[in-house]
Scaffold this motif. Structure first.
Motif, PDB file in Angstrom:
ATOM      1  N   GLY A   1       0.916  -1.242  -0.159  1.00  0.00           N
ATOM      2  CA  GLY A   1       0.019   0.006  -0.102  1.00  0.00           C
ATOM      3  C   GLY A   1       0.922   1.321  -0.030  1.00  0.00           C
TER       4      GLY A   1
ATOM      5  N   GLY B   1       2.483   1.623  -3.520  1.00  0.00           N
ATOM      6  CA  GLY B   1       1.612   1.936  -4.527  1.00  0.00           C
ATOM      7  C   GLY B   1       1.407   1.019  -5.446  1.00  0.00           C
ATOM      8  N   GLN B   2       1.856  -0.469  -5.384  1.00  0.00           N
ATOM      9  CA  GLN B   2       2.018  -1.312  -6.342  1.00  0.00           C
ATOM     10  C   GLN B   2       1.815  -2.668  -5.537  1.00  0.00           C
TER      11      GLN B   2
ATOM     12  N   GLY C   1      -5.284  -6.969  -6.020  1.00  0.00           N
ATOM     13  CA  GLY C   1      -6.504  -6.387  -5.368  1.00  0.00           C
ATOM     14  C   GLY C   1      -7.873  -7.282  -5.412  1.00  0.00           C
TER      15      GLY C   1
ATOM     16  N   ALA D   1      -8.226  -4.944  -2.287  1.00  0.00           N
ATOM     17  CA  ALA D   1      -8.275  -3.733  -3.013  1.00  0.00           C
ATOM     18  C   ALA D   1      -8.404  -2.519  -1.904  1.00  0.00           C
ATOM     19  N   SER D   2      -9.370  -2.771  -1.390  1.00  0.00           N
ATOM     20  CA  SER D   2      -9.873  -1.881  -0.118  1.00  0.00           C
ATOM     21  C   SER D   2      -8.803  -1.552   0.814  1.00  0.00           C
TER      22      SER D   2
ATOM     23  N   ALA E   1      -5.535   0.226  -1.506  1.00  0.00           N
ATOM     24  CA  ALA E   1      -5.895   1.652  -1.985  1.00  0.00           C
ATOM     25  C   ALA E   1      -6.184   2.504  -1.133  1.00  0.00           C
TER      26      ALA E   1
END
Length: 457
Positions: free
Chosen positions: A269, A272-273, A308, A445-446, A449
């Motif tokens: 997280g 960012g990947q 995700g 994903a939650s 992100a």
């Protein structure tokens, strides 16, 4: 007892770091330390004898790394008395005792402990009253990992008790660090390494970044000397820890796997990947090494893909599989780095991508001695008084210590990371750990992100 031996694989890894960090690994300030509260009468003369016995029994404490005679090796030399400083502090309030111990620890850490001078251990005894004191131990990191410090305090207190009772019972000799290094270089061990290396070539070939992006690039080497690490700590609530253990049984995995999953999600997280190469540190000790003093630490790099589309439980299954395969193909990390120069370059040379190793330090089993006069308890000292030196000379290290409570200690370079960034990683870790307990079907994903605040961190 072996007089000379090659460097262990763990020491070779330290030597590799020395090439990239200006040699601080072999300086007098690269030490491991611990502080323990002692309850019961402590006589400095008997304590001195117990410390000196520790040096005699454990060859690691009188092992110097010889680097100026061709290929580096370790040499075990004759024992010498342990420097023991005794301090009297008229302090009665527990919190003030802790801070007094911290101040004396800071003073002890300011004194060099040269790795070429035996013994590689020093001690400070702080006396608060007839039955209240604190013992501070410092051991050079070339021969001391986290488990070593637990072995050292246990063996010192045990030796003290024997002397207090006047016992002359024979004591079983402990494992010797030089013998461990010789076993590592045996033909049998080399055969197993050669059989496992193809797995690592396949898994890690092409990795160009190891870890997470820093907030700022690493300063130039000239500005790196003497820079202290910062510390971020927090406790994982008992209910979450118990929940992780119960959930691990449900998912047919381990508590460590779920902690590793939460950490991997936190780092992914932050980066960012979804793909991340994550170093994991291990004790590096074989079945016969657990009572030894030395630097045994090993590690492996996990290449994880946290899509995700996964749920938190599916992410844990992925981490479980990758980590299990890594353990099945256990190889000294230095050998993997030698096999994959591009991986070593990514780990050592990148200025803006920082390896972020994770380590879980299990407490050492203690022998139950109801008749003991002296009992010891590990102290946590305030970080604003005592500087931090990570177990490896890295810029970001995540260590979990499930002792009296489950404490997470994050050491990081404040020149490269903002405190707020470290806090966000910690909150995302806690949020993911909580989801693994309460709602393992949460979409990954939650968690990847959203901000830690948005996932309830």
């Amino acid at each position: 007892m072996t007089a000379e031996a090659p460097l262990s694989y763990a020491q070779q890894l330290l030597a590799a770091f020395a090439v990239h960090d200006g040699g601080s690994v072999f300086g007098g300030g690269f030490v491991n330390w611990c502080a323990h509260e002692l309850t019961g009468p402590v006589e400095p003369e008997l304590l001195q004898e117990a410390l000196d016995e520790l040096v005699v029994r454990h060859g690691g404490l009188r092992t110097v790394v010889v680097r100026d005679e061709g290929f580096p090796f370790q040499r075990v030399v004759a024992p010498a008395p342990v420097p023991l400083r005794v301090h009297d502090a008229a302090v009665s309030i527990p919190d003030e005792r802790v801070r007094a111990t911290a101040r004396i620890t800071a003073e002890a850490l300011a004194r060099p402990l040269p790795p070429g001078q035996v013994p590689l251990i020093a001690a400070d005894l702080v006396r608060f009253g007839p039955d209240e004191s604190a013992l501070i131990l410092l051991i050079h990191r070339t021969v001391a990992d986290g488990w070593t410090m637990q072995v050292a305090i246990r063996d010192v207190v045990t030796a003290y008790e024997r002397r207090r009772r006047g016992s002359a019972d024979a004591v079983e000799p402990p494992p010797q660090y030089a013998d461990h290094a010789l076993t590592e270089s045996s033909p049998e061990r080399e055969k197993r390494i050669q059989e496992a290396l193809p797995y690592w070539r396949e898994q890690l070939s092409g990795v160009r970044r190891v870890g997470i992006p820093a907030d700022r690039p690493r300063p130039d080497a000239a500005a790196d000397t003497g820079r202290e690490k910062a510390l971020h700590t927090f406790e994982l609530p008992d209910a979450v820890v118990a929940g992780l253990r119960a959930r691990a049984r449900t998912l047919r995995t381990t508590e460590f796997t779920l902690l590793l999953t939460a950490y991997a999600v936190a780092l992914a997280g932050h980066a960012g990947q979804p793909r991340i190469a994550l170093p994991v540190l291990s004790a590096g000790r074989g079945a016969g090494d657990w009572d030894g003093i030395g630097f045994y630490l090993n590690g492996h790099v996990l290449r994880l893909t946290l899509s995700g589309a996964m749920t938190a439980a599916e992410a844990a299954a992925h981490v479980h599989q990758v980590n299990a395969e890594a353990l099945q193909h256990d190889v000294p990390l230095i050998r993997v780095l030698e096999e994959l120069p591009e991986l070593a370059e990514a780990a050592f040379d990148a200025r803006d991508i920082v390896p972020a190793p994770m380590q879980l330090c299990r407490p050492i089993p203690r022998a139950d001695d109801p008749g003991a006069a002296v009992h010891y308890r590990r102290l946590t000292l305030p970080p604003d008084v005592v500087r931090e030196t990570p177990v490896m000379p890295v810029d970001f290290l995540w260590v979990m210590e499930p002792y009296d409570s489950f404490v997470v200690r994050v050491t990081y370079d404040p020149a490269m990371f903002e405190a707020a960034s470290v806090d966000r990683i910690a909150r995302r870790f806690r949020a993911t750990a909580d989801r693994l307990v309460t709602s393992p079907n949460t979409p990954l994903a939650s968690l990847l992100a959203a901000t830690p605040e948005e996932v309830g961190g």
